[in-house]
Design a protein around this motif. Structure first.
Motif, mmCIF file in Angstrom:
data_model
loop_
_atom_site.group_PDB
_atom_site.id
_atom_site.type_symbol
_atom_site.label_atom_id
_atom_site.label_comp_id
_atom_site.label_asym_id
_atom_site.label_seq_id
_atom_site.Cartn_x
_atom_site.Cartn_y
_atom_site.Cartn_z
ATOM 1 N N ILE A 44 9.474 10.536 -41.973
ATOM 2 C CA ILE A 44 10.525 11.550 -41.821
ATOM 3 C C ILE A 44 11.639 11.021 -40.923
ATOM 4 O O ILE A 44 12.812 11.292 -41.133
ATOM 5 N N LEU A 45 11.241 10.286 -39.884
ATOM 6 C CA LEU A 45 12.215 9.692 -38.961
ATOM 7 C C LEU A 45 12.174 8.166 -39.099
ATOM 8 O O LEU A 45 11.155 7.587 -39.464
ATOM 9 N N THR A 46 13.309 7.538 -38.784
ATOM 10 C CA THR A 46 13.429 6.084 -38.830
ATOM 11 C C THR A 46 13.826 5.605 -37.441
ATOM 12 O O THR A 46 14.630 6.245 -36.772
ATOM 13 N N LEU A 47 13.241 4.485 -37.032
ATOM 14 C CA LEU A 47 13.582 3.917 -35.730
ATOM 15 C C LEU A 47 14.522 2.748 -35.957
ATOM 16 O O LEU A 47 14.227 1.826 -36.717
ATOM 17 N N GLN A 48 15.684 2.811 -35.296
ATOM 18 C CA GLN A 48 16.661 1.727 -35.451
ATOM 19 C C GLN A 48 16.899 1.081 -34.096
ATOM 20 O O GLN A 48 17.100 1.784 -33.107
ATOM 21 N N ASN A 49 16.909 -0.258 -34.059
ATOM 22 C CA ASN A 49 17.174 -0.918 -32.766
ATOM 23 C C ASN A 49 18.636 -1.336 -32.689
ATOM 24 O O ASN A 49 18.980 -2.489 -32.776
ATOM 25 N N VAL A 50 19.491 -0.354 -32.556
ATOM 26 C CA VAL A 50 20.918 -0.640 -32.651
ATOM 27 C C VAL A 50 21.621 -0.503 -31.309
ATOM 28 O O VAL A 50 22.801 -0.786 -31.195
ATOM 29 N N ASP A 51 20.901 -0.057 -30.293
ATOM 30 C CA ASP A 51 21.578 0.261 -29.037
ATOM 31 C C ASP A 51 21.698 -0.979 -28.165
ATOM 32 O O ASP A 51 20.869 -1.266 -27.315
ATOM 33 N N SER B 48 4.457 10.517 -34.669
ATOM 34 C CA SER B 48 3.816 11.163 -35.803
ATOM 35 C C SER B 48 4.827 11.403 -36.938
ATOM 36 O O SER B 48 4.509 11.233 -38.117
ATOM 37 N N LEU B 49 6.076 11.734 -36.598
ATOM 38 C CA LEU B 49 7.102 11.929 -37.633
ATOM 39 C C LEU B 49 7.549 10.587 -38.224
ATOM 40 O O LEU B 49 7.870 10.493 -39.408
ATOM 41 N N GLU B 50 7.541 9.553 -37.385
ATOM 42 C CA GLU B 50 7.905 8.216 -37.882
ATOM 43 C C GLU B 50 6.840 7.730 -38.875
ATOM 44 O O GLU B 50 7.164 7.190 -39.934
#
Lengths: 334, 334
Positions: A55-62, A49-51
Motif C-alpha cells: 500500500i505504501l512505498t519507501l523512497q530514499n530520495v531525501d 505493515s502497510l509497506e
C-alpha cells in the motif's frame, strides 16, 4: 452493539496515520511521528505493515539531510486509482485520478443514471486500473440506491446494485451536495462544516459535524429549500429568478437557521454561476439577526461540480483506507 | 491526535457494558451477554474487574431458575450517589439520588449561581456521601464556567472552579436545556434527539446527534429564539404573550428549521405550564410545509425542571462510568 478488539485499534491508528500521510503527500517516519504524536514504535510498526502489503512505498530520495538519507514513505499510487462519477441534471462527469492527484482520464458526457452510464463505467474499468468507484447524484440514499423526489412519488435508481453484479471493484454512492462538501473536508481539518448549494431550481445543503456527515433520520437534513420565506418556500423564490437583493435577504434567513441549529465553524455557499451575491451584505444581515458576537466564517464556491468530483475522490480514498486496514478480516482468513 | 491503546478498548467495552446494566438495573452474566452481544469471556472479565474494584456487587438472589442460582450483578449504590443542582431563574433544585433511583435528599430553594449556593453544596457533601456533583444553568459553557448573555455583555460564573478549590468530588457543568434533553436519552436508546424548551421569555433547544450533544462552534447551536418570525424574533413573540394560534404557527417554523438541518428521530417540546398548544395542529402545519412523507415524532413535556434534574443525574452516572474505568491511569499509577 460492537465490541472493540485489538485489531480495531490497529485499524483506527492506521487510518489516522494514512490520513496524515495524505495531507503531507509523502513523509519520513520522523515527520509522521511529529504530525501524529503517535510513538515512534507504533508509527514504525504501522508503516512496515502497510509497506509489506504494498500500500505504501519507501523512497530514499531525501538527500537534503546531508548523508543520513531517511526514507520517505508515499502511497503506491497503483493501489489508489478512484473513478469519480458525478451525475448532474442530464450530464455526467467521469474522472479517474490517483491519490497523488494525477488525472488518468476525464470526460464530460450527456447521460443520466441509466444502463448506458453503467456500460460506460464498466468499459472504463476494463481499460484502466480502477480501485474504487464513487458515484454522486441528487436524491436520497437508502439500501445502496438513489431515490429522487418527484413530489407525489420517489424514483429508485439501482446503479450501484447493477454495477455490483458486473464488477468486484468497491462502489460507494453519495448524495451530490454531501460530495461537494467533502472536497472542503479533504483539504482542511475543519470539523464542523456546512455546504449550501444553490442550483437553478432550488437549494440543498450538507453538514459535517464532529467526524460525521449528518444523514438525518428521514433524509430531510439539508432540505433548506423547504423553509418558508414570505409566503413562499425558499425553493420557489429561487425558481422564480428573484432579484439579487431578495436572494441576499433569503440567504440571511438560511444562515440564521443553520447557525441556531448546527452552528458550524465554516459555511460555503456554492453556485454554478456567480450571480454577484454580496457576502458582505449577507454577513451584515446575519450579524443583525443573531448578535455582534456571532462571527460568521462564510465563503463562496463557484465550482460546485469540481467540488463534487474532488469530494467523491476523497470519499474513495477513505473507503480504500478502510479496506486496506481490515486486519480483522485478514485474521479471520488466516 | 489520540493513539488508541488496549486499555482504551477495555474502557470502551466496560462503559458499554455498564450502560447496558444501567438499562437493566440488575442482570445475570447471561442476560448481559444476550443484551450486548459481547462474548461471554469478555463480559466475565469486565464484570470480575468491576466487582473487584467494588463498583459492582454480585447478589445470589435468582431463585426462580430452580436451583442453578446464577448470580445477579448490580451497582454498588454507595459508589454512585449524584448531587444534581439545577439553577433556574432565581430558584435552585438540589437532589441527591443514587444509581438505583433512591432519593436521599431533595430541596427546592430560592438562590442563584453565587457563593451561598457553593456553601450549601459543600454542606451537603459534608453530611452525605456524594460521588459526583452535576450543575446546570442557562448560559454558555466555556473553560468550566457558565457565561450568561445580557445582550451587550456576558457575565461569567465560576461556581465549578470555586467548588474545585473546596472539594475533590468530581464536578460537571452543563447547559440547562442540554441537561433536560439528556433525561430522554437516559430512558431511551434514541440516537437523534431535539429538545425544545419554551420559557416565559424565550426559547432554547438542544440536539443529540449520533452519540454527541451538539455544542456548536460559537455556542449559537440551540438559539432557535433568534429565528425571524413576521418581523420579530421568536423570542419577542414569546415574551409578548402571543395567542395560542400564533405560538402554534411559530412552532411550525421552528420544527421545519430543525427538520431541514438536524432531522432528528424525536422532538420534545417542553414548557412549565401546559398552555394547551395543539400538537396535532403543529404536526399538520409541519407536514404541509415539508411533505406528507415527513412523519414527525413529536412529544410534549410539562416538567422541564424534573427533566433537567433527571438529565443531570444521568450525566453524573456517565461521568462516574468514565472515571471508574480509567484503566490507563491505574496502569500509570502502577
Amino acid at each position: 452493539m460492537m465490541t472493540y478488539k485489538s485489531e480495531d485499534i490497529k485499524k483506527m491508528n492506521s487510518i489516522e496515520l494514512l490520513k496524515n500521510l495524505y495531507q503531507l503527500n509523502n513523509a519520513t517516519m520522523a515527520e509522521l511521528v511529529a504530525q501524529t504524536s503517535f510513538s515512534q514504535s507504533s508509527v514504525r510498526s504501522i508503516l512496515k505493515s502497510l509497506e509489506n502489503k504494498g500500500i505504501l512505498t519507501l523512497q530514499n530520495v531525501d538527500q537534503s539531510s546531508g548523508g543520513s538519507c531517511p526514507g520517505r514513505y508515499t502511497f503506491s499510487k497503483e493501489h489508489f486509482q478512484i473513478l469519480s462519477v458525478f451525475v448532474d441534471e442530464g450530464t455526467v462527469d467521469l474522472k479517474l485520478k490517483d491519490i497523488l492527484d494525477n488525472t488518468i482520464f476525464h470526460k464530460h458526457i450527456v447521460c443520466s443514471l441509466n444502463e448506458e452510464l453503467e456500460n460506460i463505467i464498466i468499459t472504463i474499468t476494463e481499460k484502466y486500473v480502477v480501485n474504487c468507484i464513487s458515484i454522486a447524484s441528487s436524491g436520497v440514499i437508502q439500501d445502496e440506491c438513489f431515490y429522487t423526489d418527484h413530489g407525489e412519488y420517489m424514483t429508485k435508481h439501482e446503479i450501484a446494485l447493477n454495477l455490483k453484479k458486473r464488477t468486484t471493484i468497491p462502489i460507494i454512492i453519495e448524495n451530490d451536495v454531501n460530495s461537494m462538501m467533502m472536497s472542503i473536508k479533504a483539504k482542511q481539518s475543519c470539523n464542523n462544516l456546512a455546504y449550501i448549494y444553490m442550483s437553478e431550481t432550488g437549494i440543498g445543503s450538507a453538514y459535517y459535524v464532529e467526524g460525521n456527515i449528518i444523514k438525518g433520520h428521514q433524509s430531510f437534513s439539508g432540505e433548506l429549500g423547504l423553509l418558508p420565506y414570505q409566503n413562499q418556500t425558499i425553493n420557489e423564490v429561487i425558481a422564480s429568478k428573484s432579484a439579487k437583493e431578495v436572494l441576499e435577504d433569503m440567504f440571511v434567513l438560511i444562515l440564521v437557521a443553520v447557525a441556531v441549529t448546527i452552528d458550524p465553524e465554516k459555511i460555503i455557499i456554492a453556485m454554478k454561476k456567480d450571480n454577484n451575491l454580496s457576502l458582505t451584505k449577507i454577513k451584515e444581515g446575519v450579524s443583525k439577526s443573531l448578535s455582534k458576537r456571532y462571527l460568521i466564517n462564510l465563503e463562496k464556491s463557484t465550482n460546485p461540480l469540481e467540488d463534487g468530483l474532488d469530494g467523491l475522490h476523497y470519499l474513495g480514498i477513505l473507503k480504500l483506507f478502510d479496506l486496506y486496514t481490515d486486519y480483522n478480516r485478514e485474521k479471520r482468513n488466516g
